[in-house]
Design an enzyme around this catalytic site. Sequence first.
Site, PDB file in Angstrom:
ATOM      1  N   THR A  38     -77.404 -28.074  50.712  1.00 47.08           N
ATOM      2  CA  THR A  38     -78.025 -28.861  49.962  1.00 47.08           C
ATOM      3  C   THR A  38     -77.332 -28.423  48.336  1.00 47.08           C
ATOM      4  OG1 THR A  38     -79.841 -27.199  49.318  1.00 47.08           O
ATOM      5  CG2 THR A  38     -80.175 -28.721  51.147  1.00 47.08           C
ATOM      6  N   CYS A  44     -71.766 -32.872  37.535  1.00 48.61           N
ATOM      7  CA  CYS A  44     -70.907 -32.064  38.546  1.00 48.61           C
ATOM      8  C   CYS A  44     -70.730 -32.891  39.834  1.00 48.61           C
ATOM      9  CB  CYS A  44     -71.629 -30.676  39.039  1.00 48.61           C
ATOM     10  SG  CYS A  44     -71.973 -29.598  37.663  1.00 48.61           S
ATOM     11  N   HIS A  61     -69.373 -27.391  44.769  1.00 50.68           N
ATOM     12  CA  HIS A  61     -70.037 -27.907  43.930  1.00 50.68           C
ATOM     13  C   HIS A  61     -69.129 -27.306  42.627  1.00 50.68           C
ATOM     14  CE1 HIS A  61     -74.153 -28.239  41.507  1.00 50.68           C
ATOM     15  NE2 HIS A  61     -73.163 -28.419  40.748  1.00 50.68           N
TER      16      HIS A  61
END
Length: 193
Positions: A38, A44, A61
């Site tokens: 998650t 981003c 990420h």
Amino acid sequence: MIGASSLRETPDHDGPERRINVVQGEYQVTTDPGVVLTTLLGSCVAACMRDPVAGVGGMNHFLLPGDDREGDTESLRYGVHSMELLVNGLLRAGARRDRLEGKLFGGARLLRGLTDIGELNSTFAEGFFQREGIRLVGGSLRGEHGRRVQYWHATGRARQMALGNDAAAVFDAERRRSKPTPAPASDGALELF
């Protein structure tokens, strides 16, 4: 440390599924089919990749695209480095490059009047997949809202939940979940604009 693999586990429920949160500047690779990866995204971008045959998948990420020109060491903190870490982590865990597939999420434009970092991140990520021959099978890039993303690498399933219009809330939530970015090493040089 930017690019370091994260392992923040919180039980999602009493069943076998485990949630691993991937925050800004991190990536995670797993072979555990009971894991859901998650993240929370504003401008981003997160790449969700997997090798469906080997049963390995992961997520990164990144905050800024960087620059993939040779010799550009500043880019190693952001998109280029993050993508390479994820791909190499997948390969080390048994994936084959020719079987990699992925989904891209994020890249929202949350604040008008400033450089559109979300667009830069989105364009970089799409270009990386194309240059590296990674099959893009879905995702959601750009737009004006942050997203909460969940990714089940074992099946390739992804779920996206749009966040409200409050850009400040997205930034605050992302900042609370991320580690501070270390200052770049200085050689004492000063650049004036």
